[in-house]
Design a protein around this motif. Structure first.
Motif, PDB file in Angstrom:
ATOM      1  N   VAL A  33      36.091  38.435  38.273  1.00 29.67           N
ATOM      2  CA  VAL A  33      36.218  38.315  36.799  1.00 29.67           C
ATOM      3  C   VAL A  33      37.970  37.952  36.833  1.00 29.67           C
ATOM      4  CG1 VAL A  33      36.978  40.474  35.042  1.00 29.67           C
ATOM      5  CG2 VAL A  33      35.126  40.769  37.185  1.00 29.67           C
ATOM      6  N   GLN A  34      38.697  37.611  37.769  1.00 36.31           N
ATOM      7  CA  GLN A  34      39.828  37.430  37.715  1.00 36.31           C
ATOM      8  C   GLN A  34      39.504  36.003  37.759  1.00 36.31           C
ATOM      9  OE1 GLN A  34      42.774  38.846  40.600  1.00 36.31           O
ATOM     10  NE2 GLN A  34      44.196  38.510  39.321  1.00 36.31           N
ATOM     11  N   ALA A  35      38.937  35.363  38.030  1.00 33.25           N
ATOM     12  CA  ALA A  35      38.800  34.053  38.037  1.00 33.25           C
ATOM     13  C   ALA A  35      38.772  33.113  36.720  1.00 33.25           C
ATOM     14  CB  ALA A  35      38.102  33.003  39.003  1.00 33.25           C
ATOM     15  N   ALA A  36      37.697  34.427  36.070  1.00 27.81           N
ATOM     16  CA  ALA A  36      36.640  34.167  34.467  1.00 27.81           C
ATOM     17  C   ALA A  36      37.596  34.458  33.202  1.00 27.81           C
ATOM     18  CB  ALA A  36      35.378  35.123  34.857  1.00 27.81           C
ATOM     19  N   VAL A  37      38.256  35.223  33.697  1.00 30.26           N
ATOM     20  CA  VAL A  37      39.384  35.855  32.679  1.00 30.26           C
ATOM     21  C   VAL A  37      40.327  34.036  32.544  1.00 30.26           C
ATOM     22  CG1 VAL A  37      41.321  36.929  31.751  1.00 30.26           C
ATOM     23  CG2 VAL A  37      38.992  37.919  32.404  1.00 30.26           C
ATOM     24  N   ALA A  38      40.701  34.290  33.955  1.00 28.31           N
ATOM     25  CA  ALA A  38      41.713  33.138  33.375  1.00 28.31           C
ATOM     26  C   ALA A  38      43.013  33.459  32.614  1.00 28.31           C
ATOM     27  CB  ALA A  38      41.324  31.453  33.634  1.00 28.31           C
ATOM     28  N   GLY A  39      43.647  34.559  32.613  1.00 25.42           N
ATOM     29  CA  GLY A  39      44.853  35.167  32.110  1.00 25.42           C
ATOM     30  C   GLY A  39      44.484  35.203  30.982  1.00 25.42           C
ATOM     31  N   LYS A  40      43.825  35.449  30.376  1.00 24.73           N
ATOM     32  CA  LYS A  40      43.208  35.579  28.402  1.00 24.73           C
ATOM     33  C   LYS A  40      43.883  37.424  29.264  1.00 24.73           C
ATOM     34  CE  LYS A  40      40.135  33.050  27.851  1.00 24.73           C
ATOM     35  NZ  LYS A  40      39.538  32.071  28.628  1.00 24.73           N
ATOM     36  N   ALA A  41      43.542  37.815  30.001  1.00 23.24           N
ATOM     37  CA  ALA A  41      44.158  38.972  29.884  1.00 23.24           C
ATOM     38  C   ALA A  41      44.263  39.921  31.448  1.00 23.24           C
ATOM     39  CB  ALA A  41      42.543  40.390  29.603  1.00 23.24           C
ATOM     40  N   GLU A  42      45.348  40.887  31.619  1.00 22.92           N
ATOM     41  CA  GLU A  42      45.395  41.690  33.125  1.00 22.92           C
ATOM     42  C   GLU A  42      44.330  41.900  33.828  1.00 22.92           C
ATOM     43  OE1 GLU A  42      48.282  44.794  32.780  1.00 22.92           O
ATOM     44  OE2 GLU A  42      49.817  43.071  31.586  1.00 22.92           O
ATOM     45  N   VAL A  43      44.242  41.753  35.076  1.00 22.10           N
ATOM     46  CA  VAL A  43      42.846  42.070  35.610  1.00 22.10           C
ATOM     47  C   VAL A  43      43.606  43.129  37.122  1.00 22.10           C
ATOM     48  CG1 VAL A  43      40.793  42.108  36.968  1.00 22.10           C
ATOM     49  CG2 VAL A  43      41.555  40.108  35.010  1.00 22.10           C
ATOM     50  N   HIS A  44      42.686  44.406  36.739  1.00 22.99           N
ATOM     51  CA  HIS A  44      43.846  44.731  37.806  1.00 22.99           C
ATOM     52  C   HIS A  44      42.524  45.569  38.354  1.00 22.99           C
ATOM     53  CE1 HIS A  44      47.240  45.719  35.986  1.00 22.99           C
ATOM     54  NE2 HIS A  44      47.172  44.948  34.965  1.00 22.99           N
ATOM     55  N   GLY A  45      42.481  45.824  39.769  1.00 25.44           N
ATOM     56  CA  GLY A  45      41.143  46.359  40.562  1.00 25.44           C
ATOM     57  C   GLY A  45      41.364  47.913  40.979  1.00 25.44           C
ATOM     58  N   ILE A  46      40.633  48.204  41.576  1.00 25.54           N
ATOM     59  CA  ILE A  46      40.505  49.827  42.099  1.00 25.54           C
ATOM     60  C   ILE A  46      39.673  49.940  43.388  1.00 25.54           C
ATOM     61  CG2 ILE A  46      40.297  52.130  42.032  1.00 25.54           C
ATOM     62  CD1 ILE A  46      40.976  51.742  39.389  1.00 25.54           C
ATOM     63  N   GLY A  47      39.924  49.828  44.677  1.00 23.10           N
ATOM     64  CA  GLY A  47      39.053  49.658  45.884  1.00 23.10           C
ATOM     65  C   GLY A  47      38.646  50.931  46.910  1.00 23.10           C
ATOM     66  N   ASN A  48      37.366  51.053  47.008  1.00 23.12           N
ATOM     67  CA  ASN A  48      37.405  52.150  47.460  1.00 23.12           C
ATOM     68  C   ASN A  48      36.406  51.835  49.335  1.00 23.12           C
ATOM     69  OD1 ASN A  48      38.817  53.712  46.207  1.00 23.12           O
ATOM     70  ND2 ASN A  48      37.515  55.725  46.098  1.00 23.12           N
ATOM     71  N   SER A  49      37.274  51.683  50.370  1.00 24.18           N
ATOM     72  CA  SER A  49      36.331  51.575  50.875  1.00 24.18           C
ATOM     73  C   SER A  49      35.692  52.251  52.216  1.00 24.18           C
ATOM     74  CB  SER A  49      36.701  49.984  52.137  1.00 24.18           C
ATOM     75  OG  SER A  49      38.101  50.066  52.229  1.00 24.18           O
ATOM     76  N   ASN A  50      35.992  53.093  51.648  1.00 24.83           N
ATOM     77  CA  ASN A  50      36.289  54.315  52.914  1.00 24.83           C
ATOM     78  C   ASN A  50      34.967  55.026  52.668  1.00 24.83           C
ATOM     79  OD1 ASN A  50      36.391  55.647  50.505  1.00 24.83           O
ATOM     80  ND2 ASN A  50      38.796  56.819  51.004  1.00 24.83           N
ATOM     81  N   GLY A  51      34.162  55.176  52.068  1.00 26.39           N
ATOM     82  CA  GLY A  51      32.751  55.944  51.609  1.00 26.39           C
ATOM     83  C   GLY A  51      32.982  57.051  50.512  1.00 26.39           C
ATOM     84  N   ASP A  52      33.529  56.690  49.699  1.00 28.55           N
ATOM     85  CA  ASP A  52      34.346  57.630  48.556  1.00 28.55           C
ATOM     86  C   ASP A  52      33.831  56.985  47.447  1.00 28.55           C
ATOM     87  OD1 ASP A  52      34.750  60.234  50.138  1.00 28.55           O
ATOM     88  OD2 ASP A  52      37.024  59.503  49.757  1.00 28.55           O
TER      89      ASP A  52
END
Length: 381
Positions: free
Chosen positions: A347-366
């Protein structure tokens, strides 16, 4: 439609996937049971013989993938299902299916990894493996259901795309969706489109198995047993199917594999937009996490925050135009995932600065919760 409709049933996502395959006309399944996908095999082991199809439990996932490719070459509509490490084992033969242009559906009910990982824990950690798991430069079609109804409908769609574009198609579920139970309306025959593969015109004497005959660039596919003799290989090949080391021939094949998908983007790419027109923040989500996003968006709107959602139903090919469109209006995009940001990076690469991109990443099984998203919305607004 009321809840008393005889076609409305309480089903599990995996069960709905299996029934969707029956609706689409599957007549061959090969697989090896692995949590959390096992119920797909269990259901089809019972249902396929009822409709004249064949079910076989293979010795492992590698053989399963080979079996569905072989059966597809005989004209069968084929599927296999797996989870986590089983998906990794399928990759070599998945690549074979890509270059041999063999229609089939591969379901991955994702679980926490790497390796044996957490067999009963949900995850979305295989999204990049879906795109790049097998080697070489080739396109991929991957769909992500977010409800049990979509497990049914998108399984039908996956079969249709596989047959229309003569390629393996991936159905990227996750453990939450696979094991969730919801009301599903089973369509009547004819309610959903069912696509069958295009075969050569009867009496064609000079059939070439890899020669496109129209602007789709998808060659008609004769079944073994139809009377045509042709060569199938994992090597790059010419239009006869025989291997070639000629750079022009090899390059043209790889280019056509991409072009046949790119020419079909309008039919392949599916997204759902909700409240994006006035949104300051758009949550970009897929699979089970999109359900949390829907709740977060509702709660945020109740608090007066302009939040929308873009749900990626087709993840590969990546819906770049849809993402750019929402990014041009919003202040920020939030990409919650049950991994550490695999699609967020795209998404960040596609947006190319047009908007801020923030992630939320759960890699604990939740699963990512609506309240995690609300906290992030508060941070970015």
């Amino acid at each position: 439609m009321t809840v008393t409709n005889i076609n409305a049933k309480l089903m599990q996502g995996n069960q709905a996937c299996a029934e969707g395959a029956i609706y689409a006309g599957i007549n061959f399944y090969a697989g090896y049971p692995i949590t959390p996908s096992t119920e797909i095999a269990e259901v089809l082991s019972e249902r396929l013989p009822q409709v004249g199809g064949k079910f076989i439990q293979m010795e492992d996932e590698i053989a399963s993938m080979a079996a569905v490719i072989g059966a597809s070459l005989t004209g069968a509509k084929t599927m296999t299902a797996t989870s986590g490490p089983g998906f990794s084992l399928k990759q070599e033969n998945l690549g074979y299916g890509m270059v041999a242009e063999t229609p089939c559906v591969v379901v991955n009910v994702q679980r926490l990894g790497p390796s044996t990982g957490g067999p009963t824990a949900p995850a979305q950690g295989d999204m990049m493996q879906a795109r790049w798991g097998t080697h070489g430069d080739h396109p991929v079609i991957a769909l992500c259901p977010s409800s049990v109804q979509e497990c049914f409908n998108l399984t039908v769609k996956a079969f249709n795309l596989a047959e229309a574009y003569r390629t393996p198609v991936l159905l990227m579920m996750d453990e939450v969706i696979g094991h969730m139970r919801e009301r599903v309306v089973i369509p009547e025959p004819g309610d959903l489109e069912v696509v069958d593969r295009t075969k050569p015109e009867p009496g064609t004497q000079d059939y070439l198995p890899y020669q496109p005959v129209d602007s789709t660039l998808v060659p008609p596919m004769a079944s073994f047993g139809d009377g045509y003799r042709y060569h199938v290989t994992g090597l790059l090949h010419d239009e006869t199917g025989f291997p070639s080391n000629n750079a022009d021939v090899m390059g043209a094949l790889v280019e056509r594999l991409h072009q046949k998908i790119e020419r079909g983007l309008e039919k392949i790419i599916m997204v759902e937009e909700v409240n994006t027109e006035d949104a300051d923040v758009v949550i970009v989500a897929y699979g089970a996490v999109a359900r949390s996003a829907q709740k977060a968006m509702k709660l945020a709107r109740e608090q007066g925050q302009k939040v929308g959602m873009l749900r990626l139903i087709t993840v590969w090919p990546f819906p770049e135009e849809a993402v750019i469109k929402v990014a041009e209006k919003a202040k920020a995009l939030i990409v919650p995932e049950m991994n550490r940001g695999q699609i967020k990076e795209v998404v960040q690469a596609a947006v190319a600065g047009k908007a801020e991109v923030h992630g939320i990443g759960n890699s604990n099984g939740d699963i990512v919760t609506p309240w995690q998203m609300l906290d992030k919305i508060g941070e970015v607004l």
